[in-house]
Design an enzyme around this catalytic site. Sequence first.
Site, PDB file in Angstrom:
ATOM      1  N   ALA A 153       0.853  -1.194   0.000  1.00 11.08           N
ATOM      2  CA  ALA A 153       0.000   0.000   0.000  1.00 11.08           C
ATOM      3  C   ALA A 153       0.885   1.239   0.000  1.00 11.08           C
ATOM      4  O   ALA A 153       1.998   1.223   0.537  1.00 11.08           O
ATOM      5  CB  ALA A 153      -0.929   0.002   1.209  1.00 11.08           C
ATOM      6  N   ASP A 154       0.374   2.286  -0.604  1.00  9.30           N
ATOM      7  CA  ASP A 154       1.079   3.565  -0.594  1.00  9.30           C
ATOM      8  C   ASP A 154       0.057   4.689  -0.613  1.00  9.30           C
ATOM      9  O   ASP A 154      -0.934   4.621  -1.339  1.00  9.30           O
ATOM     10  CB  ASP A 154       2.022   3.702  -1.789  1.00  9.30           C
ATOM     11  CG  ASP A 154       2.956   4.874  -1.596  1.00  9.30           C
ATOM     12  OD1 ASP A 154       3.803   4.807  -0.687  1.00  9.30           O
ATOM     13  OD2 ASP A 154       2.822   5.860  -2.326  1.00  9.30           O
ATOM     14  N   THR A 155       0.314   5.699   0.209  1.00 15.38           N
ATOM     15  CA  THR A 155      -0.571   6.854   0.288  1.00 15.38           C
ATOM     16  C   THR A 155       0.196   8.093  -0.142  1.00 15.38           C
ATOM     17  O   THR A 155       1.289   8.350   0.363  1.00 15.38           O
ATOM     18  CB  THR A 155      -1.108   7.024   1.723  1.00 15.38           C
ATOM     19  OG1 THR A 155      -1.816   5.834   2.087  1.00 15.38           O
ATOM     20  CG2 THR A 155      -2.041   8.213   1.823  1.00 15.38           C
TER      21      THR A 155
END
Length: 190
Positions: free
Chosen positions: A68-70
């Site tokens: 995941a990456d924000t």
Amino acid sequence: MASSSPRRKELLKLLTDDFKIIPADFEQKPDLSLSMGKMAEKIAEGKARAVFSSHKDTFHKDTLVIGADTIVFFDNVPLGKPKNKEDAVRTLKMLSGKSHVVATGTALVKENYCCTFSSLVKVTFSHMTDEEIRWYTETGEPMDKAGSYGINGHGALFIEKIEGDFYSVVGLPVSMLKKHLEICGFTCLN
């Protein structure tokens, strides 16, 4: 989970206790030619693939790696984590009283399989005084977060509204993830 984020770990626990945290050794470089969602997805996929390839000899054949990456975008420009307190202050002054977009990309990777998806959320900050910005920066909370704020901490004091999935802004779109895990044949809520 290919992440060392304590926030993502807590959110993943809402779905299952059957996971390990293995931080990805992956250089996170946004591809500015991509859309906001695709940019976050590509980095999430890179993290998941890095963990899968470096540990596949020790994984069970059905092991699924979640990446995941924000990314926080202001005027379509990605904002990373602050380099120092001055950088956090500059970013918070820029976001004060304005709206921005938070894109969280997620990737599911296993042998011969990859699925990516993303969530875009519009976040609007209230106007922050210089004193509030200094106070918030001194809490230390902004220092390890994209956009220099945490929506689930003291940063919540300055969020006027959000349009979209709150948990995506925290770092993991748990409802979307649950649906994709079930499509992959994984049982959630155990």
